[in-house]
Design a protein around this motif. Structure first.
Motif, PDB file in Angstrom:
ATOM      1  N   GLY A 366      13.425  14.611   0.161  1.00 24.91           N
ATOM      2  CA  GLY A 366      12.065  14.247   0.573  1.00 24.91           C
ATOM      3  C   GLY A 366      11.266  13.722  -0.596  1.00 24.91           C
ATOM      4  N   PHE A 367      11.452  14.332  -1.748  1.00 30.23           N
ATOM      5  CA  PHE A 367      10.799  13.840  -2.962  1.00 30.23           C
ATOM      6  C   PHE A 367      11.206  12.398  -3.230  1.00 30.23           C
ATOM      7  CE2 PHE A 367      11.589  12.662  -7.312  1.00 30.23           C
ATOM      8  CZ  PHE A 367      10.353  12.836  -7.911  1.00 30.23           C
ATOM      9  N   VAL A 368      12.519  12.142  -3.211  1.00 28.01           N
ATOM     10  CA  VAL A 368      12.989  10.807  -3.580  1.00 28.01           C
ATOM     11  C   VAL A 368      12.385   9.756  -2.649  1.00 28.01           C
ATOM     12  CG1 VAL A 368      15.024   9.336  -3.784  1.00 28.01           C
ATOM     13  CG2 VAL A 368      15.114  11.687  -4.601  1.00 28.01           C
ATOM     14  N   VAL A 369      12.402  10.028  -1.346  1.00 28.82           N
ATOM     15  CA  VAL A 369      11.891   9.048  -0.381  1.00 28.82           C
ATOM     16  C   VAL A 369      10.394   8.829  -0.587  1.00 28.82           C
ATOM     17  CG1 VAL A 369      11.519   8.604   2.066  1.00 28.82           C
ATOM     18  CG2 VAL A 369      13.666   9.628   1.291  1.00 28.82           C
ATOM     19  N   THR A 370       9.645   9.937  -0.688  1.00 26.47           N
ATOM     20  CA  THR A 370       8.197   9.811  -0.783  1.00 26.47           C
ATOM     21  C   THR A 370       7.796   9.168  -2.098  1.00 26.47           C
ATOM     22  OG1 THR A 370       8.119  11.847   0.482  1.00 26.47           O
ATOM     23  CG2 THR A 370       6.056  11.085  -0.451  1.00 26.47           C
ATOM     24  N   PHE A 371       8.504   9.542  -3.176  1.00 30.69           N
ATOM     25  CA  PHE A 371       8.180   8.931  -4.456  1.00 30.69           C
ATOM     26  C   PHE A 371       8.488   7.440  -4.438  1.00 30.69           C
ATOM     27  CE2 PHE A 371       8.564   7.767  -8.851  1.00 30.69           C
ATOM     28  CZ  PHE A 371       7.454   8.372  -9.376  1.00 30.69           C
ATOM     29  N   LEU A 372       9.537   7.068  -3.716  1.00 28.27           N
ATOM     30  CA  LEU A 372       9.858   5.644  -3.614  1.00 28.27           C
ATOM     31  C   LEU A 372       8.697   4.879  -2.975  1.00 28.27           C
ATOM     32  CD1 LEU A 372      11.923   3.376  -3.905  1.00 28.27           C
ATOM     33  CD2 LEU A 372      12.781   3.962  -1.656  1.00 28.27           C
ATOM     34  N   ILE A 373       8.109   5.459  -1.922  1.00 26.02           N
ATOM     35  CA  ILE A 373       6.972   4.796  -1.275  1.00 26.02           C
ATOM     36  C   ILE A 373       5.815   4.666  -2.271  1.00 26.02           C
ATOM     37  CG2 ILE A 373       5.293   4.945   0.592  1.00 26.02           C
ATOM     38  CD1 ILE A 373       7.359   6.510   2.188  1.00 26.02           C
ATOM     39  N   GLY A 374       5.508   5.765  -2.963  1.00 23.93           N
ATOM     40  CA  GLY A 374       4.414   5.720  -3.933  1.00 23.93           C
ATOM     41  C   GLY A 374       4.702   4.753  -5.057  1.00 23.93           C
ATOM     42  N   GLY A 375       5.948   4.709  -5.515  1.00 20.49           N
ATOM     43  CA  GLY A 375       6.308   3.826  -6.621  1.00 20.49           C
ATOM     44  C   GLY A 375       6.214   2.370  -6.211  1.00 20.49           C
ATOM     45  N   LEU A 376       6.689   2.054  -5.011  1.00 20.36           N
ATOM     46  CA  LEU A 376       6.662   0.658  -4.575  1.00 20.36           C
ATOM     47  C   LEU A 376       5.229   0.169  -4.406  1.00 20.36           C
ATOM     48  CD1 LEU A 376       9.613   0.465  -2.043  1.00 20.36           C
ATOM     49  CD2 LEU A 376       9.473  -0.515  -4.327  1.00 20.36           C
ATOM     50  N   THR A 377       4.351   1.000  -3.823  1.00 20.33           N
ATOM     51  CA  THR A 377       2.969   0.543  -3.679  1.00 20.33           C
ATOM     52  C   THR A 377       2.294   0.470  -5.036  1.00 20.33           C
ATOM     53  OG1 THR A 377       2.348   2.813  -3.170  1.00 20.33           O
ATOM     54  CG2 THR A 377       2.671   1.337  -1.321  1.00 20.33           C
ATOM     55  N   GLY A 378       2.778   1.257  -6.007  1.00 14.57           N
ATOM     56  CA  GLY A 378       2.246   1.165  -7.365  1.00 14.57           C
ATOM     57  C   GLY A 378       2.525  -0.194  -7.975  1.00 14.57           C
ATOM     58  N   ILE A 379       3.686  -0.769  -7.630  1.00 14.04           N
ATOM     59  CA  ILE A 379       4.010  -2.090  -8.175  1.00 14.04           C
ATOM     60  C   ILE A 379       2.986  -3.121  -7.702  1.00 14.04           C
ATOM     61  CG2 ILE A 379       5.748  -3.909  -8.212  1.00 14.04           C
ATOM     62  CD1 ILE A 379       7.862  -1.778  -8.127  1.00 14.04           C
ATOM     63  N   TYR A 380       2.554  -2.988  -6.442  1.00 11.43           N
ATOM     64  CA  TYR A 380       1.499  -3.891  -5.970  1.00 11.43           C
ATOM     65  C   TYR A 380       0.242  -3.734  -6.826  1.00 11.43           C
ATOM     66  CZ  TYR A 380       4.083  -4.813  -1.708  1.00 11.43           C
ATOM     67  OH  TYR A 380       5.026  -5.213  -0.822  1.00 11.43           O
ATOM     68  N   LEU A 381      -0.128  -2.460  -7.066  1.00 10.46           N
ATOM     69  CA  LEU A 381      -1.387  -2.224  -7.775  1.00 10.46           C
ATOM     70  C   LEU A 381      -1.320  -2.681  -9.226  1.00 10.46           C
ATOM     71  CD1 LEU A 381      -2.193   1.289  -6.340  1.00 10.46           C
ATOM     72  CD2 LEU A 381      -3.303  -0.851  -5.783  1.00 10.46           C
ATOM     73  N   ALA A 382      -0.113  -2.827  -9.761  1.00  6.40           N
ATOM     74  CA  ALA A 382       0.011  -3.265 -11.149  1.00  6.40           C
ATOM     75  C   ALA A 382      -0.259  -4.756 -11.294  1.00  6.40           C
ATOM     76  CB  ALA A 382       1.405  -2.932 -11.678  1.00  6.40           C
ATOM     77  N   SER A 383      -0.405  -5.425 -10.181  1.00  2.00           N
ATOM     78  CA  SER A 383      -0.664  -6.860 -10.249  1.00  2.00           C
ATOM     79  C   SER A 383      -2.161  -7.095 -10.060  1.00  2.00           C
ATOM     80  CB  SER A 383       0.160  -7.547  -9.150  1.00  2.00           C
ATOM     81  OG  SER A 383      -0.529  -8.655  -8.664  1.00  2.00           O
ATOM     82  N   PRO A 384      -2.851  -7.588 -11.083  1.00  4.57           N
ATOM     83  CA  PRO A 384      -4.309  -7.658 -11.014  1.00  4.57           C
ATOM     84  C   PRO A 384      -4.874  -8.306  -9.759  1.00  4.57           C
ATOM     85  CG  PRO A 384      -3.600  -8.089 -13.234  1.00  4.57           C
ATOM     86  CD  PRO A 384      -2.352  -7.982 -12.408  1.00  4.57           C
ATOM     87  N   PRO A 385      -4.357  -9.458  -9.286  1.00  2.00           N
ATOM     88  CA  PRO A 385      -4.987 -10.035  -8.086  1.00  2.00           C
ATOM     89  C   PRO A 385      -4.947  -9.075  -6.900  1.00  2.00           C
ATOM     90  CG  PRO A 385      -3.337 -11.516  -8.996  1.00  2.00           C
ATOM     91  CD  PRO A 385      -3.261 -10.278  -9.799  1.00  2.00           C
ATOM     92  N   LEU A 386      -3.830  -8.378  -6.736  1.00  2.00           N
ATOM     93  CA  LEU A 386      -3.743  -7.441  -5.625  1.00  2.00           C
ATOM     94  C   LEU A 386      -4.636  -6.236  -5.872  1.00  2.00           C
ATOM     95  CD1 LEU A 386       0.068  -7.593  -4.846  1.00  2.00           C
ATOM     96  CD2 LEU A 386      -1.822  -8.669  -3.640  1.00  2.00           C
ATOM     97  N   ASP A 387      -4.754  -5.824  -7.141  1.00  2.00           N
ATOM     98  CA  ASP A 387      -5.598  -4.666  -7.429  1.00  2.00           C
ATOM     99  C   ASP A 387      -7.069  -4.990  -7.203  1.00  2.00           C
ATOM    100  OD1 ASP A 387      -5.827  -1.885  -8.499  1.00  2.00           O
ATOM    101  OD2 ASP A 387      -7.094  -2.924  -9.947  1.00  2.00           O
ATOM    102  N   PHE A 388      -7.463  -6.228  -7.521  1.00  2.00           N
ATOM    103  CA  PHE A 388      -8.861  -6.595  -7.257  1.00  2.00           C
ATOM    104  C   PHE A 388      -9.179  -6.382  -5.786  1.00  2.00           C
ATOM    105  CE2 PHE A 388      -8.744  -9.848 -10.926  1.00  2.00           C
ATOM    106  CZ  PHE A 388      -9.027  -8.845 -11.824  1.00  2.00           C
TER     107      PHE A 388
END
Ligand code: HEM
Ligand SMILES: [Cu+2]
Lengths: 558, 130
Positions: A366-388
């Motif tokens: 459960g950790f691995v799956v949930t962390f994967l979701i959090g990690g993938l959405t983190g990649i979006y947030l690391a991109s400034p245009p998407l974070d704006f």
């Protein structure tokens, strides 16, 4: 002629007189005076799980308020206190202390065959500073003006003497000073323990990954926490001593607080996460009945994550308009690489194993799956245009709750896995599995609507929201998920009561790999009567399965 | 000890490089300074361990073929239980509360801290209880 099988189990440390019962004080006095890492670790575990329950209760009130657009459960002012204290309790008082104070304190010395932490009295001091810091922060609810209400990040100028005049804010600062020193001392202690108290033959590259991760976490603590402490001292000075470090009025720079806070805050994310990574890295191989896949890759990934984590802080500050966007974006995206290595190694460790779906294993998956979701959405947030586009919306709230709820799942995995070692008794597997499914499904029901409503533009830290039917539905679902999580946490308490002293665990209930499974449950004072010969990172397994020894590696380790 | 020191030194080198790139590119001082000192905080213990690793050579825990007997020695050098961490912790608690509720709390706070310091040192001199 037969060859005599050598007996790998030899007396440890030439230490003969058994310390099974230690002649120290008993009862409350034992709790107050003990310097045994297991007693201190247990105090940490109980206190931090209590903080999880308190922080969770505040979260349920928040979700109650948000279940419909114009909730009347709390006032706007109370709502500000609620989300601030919820976040602060969860991060400073639960997740951190649970990660590096609770299970770490109990397990790390045993995993390396040490009799205790390097500095037992300093270890006890860490706990007392943590407890008094927690009390200090919670006292805020009982003073006039109420608890801190400027968010868990305490941004200037919201946290200055004009906008936050009450004692609650000072108690928040004071509590963090105490817990900060507690963390620093724990960092010193774990580093010294790992560097100097390993058993003979336990070279650095034979250390279990959990211990490796805690070593790296301790280094990160020593790099990051002093900065937070310094920042808080300056904040206090601004509030009471007339300095103007963070206020424009006197020539200060408000954004300096954000630099200082996040220079601690992002490493803190990994200080929180790496211990849980370590837990599941212990659990997955044991319940797949295989050695960990890519041991050195795991160590390398941990070190790389730690190194990069000091260079990404301003991805929390993209929208301030005064940070170097490309640098922080590139560095943040780079962290995805070692994190990805870890994910593949976890999957590799399960690949073609004989998987035993115990509660601990379910929580780890459960950790691995949930962390994967959090990690993938983190990649979006690391991109400034998407974070704006998503900054300060529920998309961010959902992202970091995927991450932190993954940590809660990982922590539960750790408690189910090591609980029998610590108490000597098994936890009930049936209740555990119900708890897991409630927590796991609840987490997704809680976060997924938040991702959507965040993309629709719902801002975070708001007590009321527009009367839009879609937003309302999504928020109601999110609250349903929160209730499921709440019930699952209560089930854990039920489980402890239900399985209290029922089924003795024996020394090694899971056929574990590492040294903690070699000693008794619970371990004696000073942990070991004897130690096996250590020839790989799986000494207990090698001892119990001479026919299937782990392949030796770490020879080049000099 | 060699690997321990190398880890810290490599981290320090990495932070140094990152600091150089960041500072020259962004011209932002807060982050530059913090990264610079992060580098220093890795070099300081790293160099110290490196120096030690050369002086003391391989310890049993660095030797992949060590037997447990080589680790024999004296343990229990510290007191098995002690009240002074609690005393010191409560002293710190009162000191912090004095920042919020008034400086009179410094009296119990510093009192406890001094008592803990003196008592703890005396206890440390006595060594482990047997
Ligand atoms: C039962 C599980 C949980 C629920 C229902 C929950 C709910 C919430 C909600 C609704 C908010 C947003 C408040 C707002 O922006 O108005 C929030 C914020 C937050 N939560 Fe949680 N949460 C849970 C668990 C956790 C855990 C385990 C952690 C950390 C370990 C955590 C850390 C935070 C933080 C740091 C914030 C931001 C606070 C701020 O805006 O200053 N939460 N939580
Ligand atoms: Cu970050």
């Amino acid at each position: 002629m037969t060859t005599t099988a050598h007996n790998p189990a030899v007396e440890s440390h030439g230490h003969e007189h058994g310390h099974a019962e230690h002649h120290g004080p008993r009862g409350i006095l034992n709790w107050l005076t003990s310097t045994d890492h297991k007693v201190i670790g247990l105090s940490y575990t109980i206190t931090s799980v209590l903080m999880l329950v308190i922080g969770g209760a505040l979260a349920e009130v928040i979700r109650g308020q948000l279940a419909n657009p114009n909730g009347h459960l709390v006032t706007m002012a109370q709502y500000n206190e609620l989300f601030t204290m919820h976040g602060s309790i969860m991060i400073y008082l639960f997740a951190g202390p649970f990660a590096f104070g609770a299970l770490a304190n109990i397990i790390v010395p045993i995993q390396i065959g040490a009799p205790d932490m390097a500095f037992p009295r300093l270890n006890a001091l860490s706990y007392w500073l943590y407890l008094s810091g927690a009390i200090t922060m919670l006292l805020g609810f009982f003073v006039t003006g109420g608890a801190a209400n400027f968010g868990w990040v305490g941004y200037a100028p919201l946290s200055d003497a004009v906008y936050a005049p009450g004692a609650g804010a000072d108690l928040w600062i004071g509590g963090l000073l105490l817990t900060g020193f507690s963390a620093i001392f724990t960092g010193v202690n774990i580093c010294a323990t790992v560097f100097y108290l390993r058993a003979p033959g336990l070279t650095l590259f034979r250390m279990p990954i959990f211990t490796w991760n805690l070593l790296v976490v301790s280094i990160l603590i020593l790099l990051a926490f002093p900065i937070l402490t310094a920042g808080l001292v300056m904040l206090y000075a601004d509030r009471h001593l007339g300095t103007h470090i963070y206020s424009v009025a006197g020539g200060g720079v408000p954004v300096l607080w954000q630099h200082i806070f996040w220079f601690w805050g992002h490493p803190e994310v990994y200080i929180l996460a790496l211990p849980f990574f370590g837990m599941v890295t212990e659990i997955i191989p044991v319940f797949s009945r295989k050695p960990v896949f890519g041991y050195k890759g795991m160590v390398f990934a941990t070190l790389t994550i730690a190194a990069l984590s000091l260079g990404v802080w301003a991805h929390h500050m993209f929208t301030t308009g005064v940070v170097l966007l490309p640098f922080f974006s590139i560095m943040s995206l780079l962290i995805a690489v070692p994190t990805g290595i870890k994910l593949f190694n976890w999957i590799g460790s399960m690949w073609r194993g004989q998987i035993w779906f115990s509660t601990a294993m379910l929580f780890a998956i459960g950790f691995v799956v949930t962390f994967l979701i959090g990690g993938l959405t983190g990649i979006y947030l690391a991109s400034p245009p998407l974070d704006f586009f998503t900054h300060d919306t529920y998309f961010v709230v959902a992202h970091f709750h995927s991450v932190v709820m993954a940590l809660v799942l990982g922590g539960m995995a750790g408690l189910y896995y090591w609980g029998p070692k610590i108490t000597g008794y098994m936890l009930n597997e049936r209740i555990g599995k119900v708890q897991f499914w409630l927590a796991f499904i609840g987490t997704q029901v809680f976060t997924i609507p938040q991702y959507i409503v965040g993309l629709n533009g719902m801002p975070r830290r708001m007590a009321v929201y527009p009367n839009d039917p879609e937003w309302q539905t999504l928020n109601t679902w999110s609250s349903v998920g929160a209730i499921m999580i709440g019930i699952s946490t209560l089930l854990f308490v039920v489980n402890i009561v239900a399985s209290w002293k029922k089924h003795p665990a024996g020394d090694n209930p899971w056929d574990g790999h590492t040294l903690e499974w070699f000693t008794t449950s619970p371990p004696p004072h000073h942990n070991f009567f004897r130690l096996p010969q250590i020839r790989s990172e799986r000494p207990t397994w090698d001892h119990n399965h001479p026919e299937a020894k782990a392949l030796a590696h770490g020879k080049e380790d000099h | 000890m060699r690997i321990e020191s190398k880890i810290l030194l490599w981290l320090g080198i990495f932070f140094g490089l990152m600091c150089a790139v960041y500072w020259t590119w962004s011209l932002e001082n807060a982050g530059g300074v913090m990264m610079f000192f992060a580098m220093g905080l890795c070099f300081l213990p790293g160099l110290y361990y490196f120096w030690w690793s050369r002086r003391m050579g391989y310890r049993p825990e660095d030797d992949p073929n060590a037997t447990q007997e080589t680790g024999a020695g004296y343990i229990d050098a510290f007191p098995g239980s002690s009240i002074f961490p609690f005393t010191l912790g409560s002293g710190a608690f009162f000191v912090v509360l004095s920042m919020v509720f008034g400086s009179w709390l410094l009296i119990p706070g510093l009192g406890l801290v001094i008592w803990a310091a003196l008592g703890g040192i005396a206890e440390g001199r006595r060594g482990g209880d047997k």
